[in-house]
Design an enzyme around this catalytic site. Structure first.
Site, mmCIF file in Angstrom:
data_model
loop_
_atom_site.group_PDB
_atom_site.id
_atom_site.type_symbol
_atom_site.label_atom_id
_atom_site.label_comp_id
_atom_site.label_asym_id
_atom_site.label_seq_id
_atom_site.Cartn_x
_atom_site.Cartn_y
_atom_site.Cartn_z
ATOM 1 N N CYS A 172 -8.406 -5.793 -9.694
ATOM 2 C CA CYS A 172 -8.084 -4.696 -10.605
ATOM 3 C C CYS A 172 -7.670 -3.515 -9.728
ATOM 4 O O CYS A 172 -8.513 -2.868 -9.114
ATOM 5 C CB CYS A 172 -9.318 -4.382 -11.441
ATOM 6 S SG CYS A 172 -9.071 -3.113 -12.670
ATOM 7 N N CYS B 42 0.851 -1.183 0.000
ATOM 8 C CA CYS B 42 0.000 0.000 0.000
ATOM 9 C C CYS B 42 0.892 1.240 0.000
ATOM 10 O O CYS B 42 1.774 1.381 0.846
ATOM 11 C CB CYS B 42 -0.893 -0.011 1.238
ATOM 12 S SG CYS B 42 -1.894 1.479 1.433
ATOM 13 N N CYS C 95 -7.139 -1.330 1.655
ATOM 14 C CA CYS C 95 -6.072 -1.799 2.536
ATOM 15 C C CYS C 95 -6.672 -1.998 3.923
ATOM 16 O O CYS C 95 -7.318 -1.097 4.464
ATOM 17 C CB CYS C 95 -4.947 -0.763 2.581
ATOM 18 S SG CYS C 95 -3.659 -1.158 3.792
ATOM 19 N N CYS D 117 -4.960 0.619 6.687
ATOM 20 C CA CYS D 117 -5.218 2.068 6.748
ATOM 21 C C CYS D 117 -6.525 2.485 6.079
ATOM 22 O O CYS D 117 -6.899 3.647 6.133
ATOM 23 C CB CYS D 117 -4.046 2.843 6.151
ATOM 24 S SG CYS D 117 -3.884 2.725 4.356
ATOM 25 N N CYS E 74 0.518 3.245 3.463
ATOM 26 C CA CYS E 74 0.988 2.764 4.775
ATOM 27 C C CYS E 74 2.053 1.677 4.727
ATOM 28 O O CYS E 74 2.605 1.307 5.757
ATOM 29 C CB CYS E 74 -0.194 2.282 5.615
ATOM 30 S SG CYS E 74 -0.857 0.676 5.114
#
Length: 136
Positions: A123, A49, A98, A101, A52
């Site tokens: 995707c 991510c 995510c 976060c 984070c």
């Protein structure tokens, strides 16, 4: 409201992210198809991510879907992502966020006929990710 391990104020996210990153990660935007940094990359490694650093996808599950965004057939582990029903744009989709976060990553689709082990296509917006190439 869901709580996350990493929580920041809107101002803190805006300070950390570029305007384009903020629009996708924090406002569930979508980058244009075919322009993302990782759309066609074949580099081996782990995709995290961008907001984070939570490790989300492996290059081992990345495949060519020719949809304009990076595609994966599964996350590194189910507890790394969160699924949210998305009814925007006049259709029912499953948003992928995510789990650490709450940042928007993209959507997951299934039953499209890709020759993958899961018959799923995560995707994901390139701008939501950061690739850490494999060592060696």
């Amino acid at each position: 409201m869901t709580s996350y391990e990493i929580e920041k104020t809107d101002a803190e996210w805006r300070e950390q992210l570029t305007p384009q990153e903020y629009a996708v990660l924090r406002q569930a935007g979508t980058e244009r198809p075919g322009v993302g940094e990782y759309t066609d990359t074949k580099t081996e490694g782990v995709y995290s991510c961008r907001a984070c650093g939570n490790e989300l996808f492996s290059s081992e599950t990345k495949f060519d879907s020719h949809c304009g965004w990076p595609s994966y057939f599964s996350p590194l582990a189910e507890d790394r992502v969160q699924y949210i029903e998305d009814t925007t744009m006049g259709m029912r989709r499953v948003e992928v966020r995510c789990a650490k976060c709450g940042s928007h990553l993209g959507h997951v689709f299934e039953g499209e006929g890709y020759g993958t082990p899961t018959d799923q296509r995560y995707c994901i917006n390139s701008i939501s990710l950061k690739l850490r190439p494999a060592q060696g």
